[in-house]
Design a protein around this motif. Structure first.
Motif, PDB file in Angstrom:
ATOM      1  N   GLU A  87       0.798  -1.091   0.084  1.00  0.00           N
ATOM      2  CA  GLU A  87       0.073  -0.019   0.059  1.00  0.00           C
ATOM      3  C   GLU A  87       0.842   1.314   0.112  1.00  0.00           C
ATOM      4  N   HIS A  88       1.946   1.138   0.826  1.00  0.00           N
ATOM      5  CA  HIS A  88       2.790   2.203   1.026  1.00  0.00           C
ATOM      6  C   HIS A  88       3.720   2.465  -0.182  1.00  0.00           C
ATOM      7  N   SER A  89       4.331   1.487  -0.812  1.00  0.00           N
ATOM      8  CA  SER A  89       5.173   1.272  -1.832  1.00  0.00           C
ATOM      9  C   SER A  89       4.942   0.144  -2.931  1.00  0.00           C
ATOM     10  N   PRO A  90       3.974   0.237  -3.720  1.00  0.00           N
ATOM     11  CA  PRO A  90       3.725  -0.737  -4.532  1.00  0.00           C
ATOM     12  C   PRO A  90       5.143  -1.210  -5.244  1.00  0.00           C
ATOM     13  N   GLY A  91       5.045  -2.857  -5.207  1.00  0.00           N
ATOM     14  CA  GLY A  91       6.048  -3.325  -6.020  1.00  0.00           C
ATOM     15  C   GLY A  91       7.703  -3.156  -5.587  1.00  0.00           C
ATOM     16  N   ALA A  92       7.645  -2.796  -4.175  1.00  0.00           N
ATOM     17  CA  ALA A  92       8.953  -2.438  -3.378  1.00  0.00           C
ATOM     18  C   ALA A  92       9.907  -3.732  -3.269  1.00  0.00           C
ATOM     19  N   THR A  93      11.109  -3.384  -3.164  1.00  0.00           N
ATOM     20  CA  THR A  93      12.200  -4.489  -2.861  1.00  0.00           C
ATOM     21  C   THR A  93      11.984  -4.752  -1.273  1.00  0.00           C
ATOM     22  N   VAL A  94      11.960  -5.975  -1.239  1.00  0.00           N
ATOM     23  CA  VAL A  94      11.910  -6.377   0.160  1.00  0.00           C
ATOM     24  C   VAL A  94      13.014  -7.684   0.598  1.00  0.00           C
ATOM     25  N   VAL A 122      13.221  -4.123   5.067  1.00  0.00           N
ATOM     26  CA  VAL A 122      13.550  -5.371   5.898  1.00  0.00           C
ATOM     27  C   VAL A 122      12.304  -5.785   6.524  1.00  0.00           C
ATOM     28  N   LEU A 123      11.648  -6.932   6.031  1.00  0.00           N
ATOM     29  CA  LEU A 123      10.458  -7.555   6.743  1.00  0.00           C
ATOM     30  C   LEU A 123      10.785  -8.776   7.445  1.00  0.00           C
ATOM     31  N   GLY A 145      19.695   2.074   5.852  1.00  0.00           N
ATOM     32  CA  GLY A 145      18.457   2.977   5.540  1.00  0.00           C
ATOM     33  C   GLY A 145      17.135   2.207   5.120  1.00  0.00           C
ATOM     34  N   ALA A 146      17.491   1.024   5.080  1.00  0.00           N
ATOM     35  CA  ALA A 146      15.972   0.212   4.687  1.00  0.00           C
ATOM     36  C   ALA A 146      15.098   0.418   6.118  1.00  0.00           C
ATOM     37  N   GLU A 147      13.581   0.396   5.657  1.00  0.00           N
ATOM     38  CA  GLU A 147      12.673   0.302   6.580  1.00  0.00           C
ATOM     39  C   GLU A 147      12.527  -0.826   7.293  1.00  0.00           C
ATOM     40  N   TYR A 148      12.098  -0.860   8.287  1.00  0.00           N
ATOM     41  CA  TYR A 148      11.958  -2.112   9.214  1.00  0.00           C
ATOM     42  C   TYR A 148      10.456  -2.347   9.511  1.00  0.00           C
ATOM     43  N   ILE A 149       9.733  -3.559   8.942  1.00  0.00           N
ATOM     44  CA  ILE A 149       8.712  -3.902   9.102  1.00  0.00           C
ATOM     45  C   ILE A 149       8.632  -5.414  10.006  1.00  0.00           C
ATOM     46  N   LEU A 150       7.929  -5.505  11.125  1.00  0.00           N
ATOM     47  CA  LEU A 150       7.813  -6.520  12.040  1.00  0.00           C
ATOM     48  C   LEU A 150       6.531  -7.121  11.867  1.00  0.00           C
ATOM     49  N   THR A 151       6.482  -8.367  11.530  1.00  0.00           N
ATOM     50  CA  THR A 151       4.971  -8.878  11.625  1.00  0.00           C
ATOM     51  C   THR A 151       4.410  -9.046  12.751  1.00  0.00           C
ATOM     52  N   ASN A 152       4.932  -9.409  13.995  1.00  0.00           N
ATOM     53  CA  ASN A 152       4.483  -9.565  15.158  1.00  0.00           C
ATOM     54  C   ASN A 152       5.546  -9.468  16.250  1.00  0.00           C
ATOM     55  N   PRO A 153       5.082  -8.634  17.556  1.00  0.00           N
ATOM     56  CA  PRO A 153       6.034  -8.602  18.575  1.00  0.00           C
ATOM     57  C   PRO A 153       6.007  -9.845  19.565  1.00  0.00           C
ATOM     58  N   ASP A 154       5.326 -11.076  19.287  1.00  0.00           N
ATOM     59  CA  ASP A 154       5.401 -11.985  20.297  1.00  0.00           C
ATOM     60  C   ASP A 154       6.787 -12.278  20.565  1.00  0.00           C
TER      61      ASP A 154
END
Length: 272
Positions: A87-94, A122-123, A145-154
């Motif tokens: 949604e924020h970056s369609p087709g982004a490199t991950v 970084v996912l 500088g990569a943005e960091y996305i965490l699926t869940n904090p468990d």
């Protein structure tokens, strides 16, 4: 059942571990409750912080326990995380630190998976084959500088072998090394619940979040504006409920001893 402030639901978002099962053991009444929801036509989705398994595998696990389920009724933190990035970056490199379910969700969302080379994100989810080289690569990207996305904090995961380190424990390594704090997608973040609401096609005030954990399920539902129904089938008990309410600074809209009591209450509200 304690006093409730719940309105008549038009749909439900249902937690899994601690609510419908413990490990590979079905919680008493779970199969009957889901069958009852189908019979009365109340829409629902299964919502899980688990990022490792594809929806088809989650549904198959429920089916093995005798709980009727299909893949399109499952919402995972992996799907929500991939959708958030798309949604924020369609087709982004991950660059993914995680397992098959997370990689599949990212590919399905049209993201470009990068093992080596530069990546915008970084996912990270649970990765049970994590090694030093994977940590090194992820930290290098975050420092770059990569943005960091965490699926869940468990931090911990219940299993048949006891408690195991969860995605949140792995995130502590990456955050400490890089100094970068992630955007958290799964419960208690409202992002996963908001994604599930879009999937079910209802507004928050029309929907209940049902779960056993005050700090994740109830907090996420409350943050998203849903009604919250706590079932005392897992982490939260009648004895520790006051502690968790004080700890979280909130209280559920309804508290139910078990799934049968919850089912009876829902049927009475629906007039069936």
């Amino acid at each position: 059942m304690l006093k409730t402030n719940l309105r008549k639901p038009q749909g439900l978002l249902i937690d899994l571990d601690g609510t419908l099962y413990h490990g590979e053991r079905r919680i008493d009444g779970a199969d009957e409750w889901i069958a009852s929801l189908r019979e009365c036509g109340l829409p629902f989705l299964f919502v899980t912080n688990n990022s490792t398994a594809a929806p088809e595998l989650v549904a198959a696990r429920l089916e093995r326990m005798g709980i009727s389920a299909s893949a399109d009724e499952v919402v995972t933190s992996a799907q929500a995380a991939a959708a958030y990035i798309a949604e924020h970056s369609p087709g982004a490199t991950v660059h993914i630190v995680g397992e098959a379910g997370l990689k599949l969700a990212a590919a399905d969302a049209g993201l470009q998976l990068v093992d080596n080379g530069e990546a915008r994100y970084v996912l990270q989810g649970l990765d049970r084959e994590l090694d030093y080289s994977k940590l090194q690569r992820a930290v290098s990207l975050l420092l770059g500088g990569a943005e960091y996305i965490l699926t869940n904090p468990d931090v911990l995961l219940p299993s048949d072998d006891g408690l195991l380190p969860g995605a949140g424990s792995l995130s502590a390594l990456l955050s400490t090394a890089s100094g970068v704090q992630p955007t958290v997608i799964g419960k208690p973040s409202r992002i996963l619940v908001s994604y599930a609401l879009r999937r079910i096609g209802l507004e928050a005030e029309q929907t209940w979040m049902v779960g056993d954990n005050m700090a994740t399920d109830i907090a996420a539902g409350h943050g998203a504006g849903c009604g919250t129904a706590l079932v005392l089938t897992g982490l939260t008990t009648l004895d520790n409920l006051p502690h968790y309410m004080e700890q979280t600074g909130m209280q559920p809209d309804g508290v139910f001893a078990d799934l049968r009591q919850l089912n009876t209450y829902i049927l009475s509200m629906l007039g069936t």
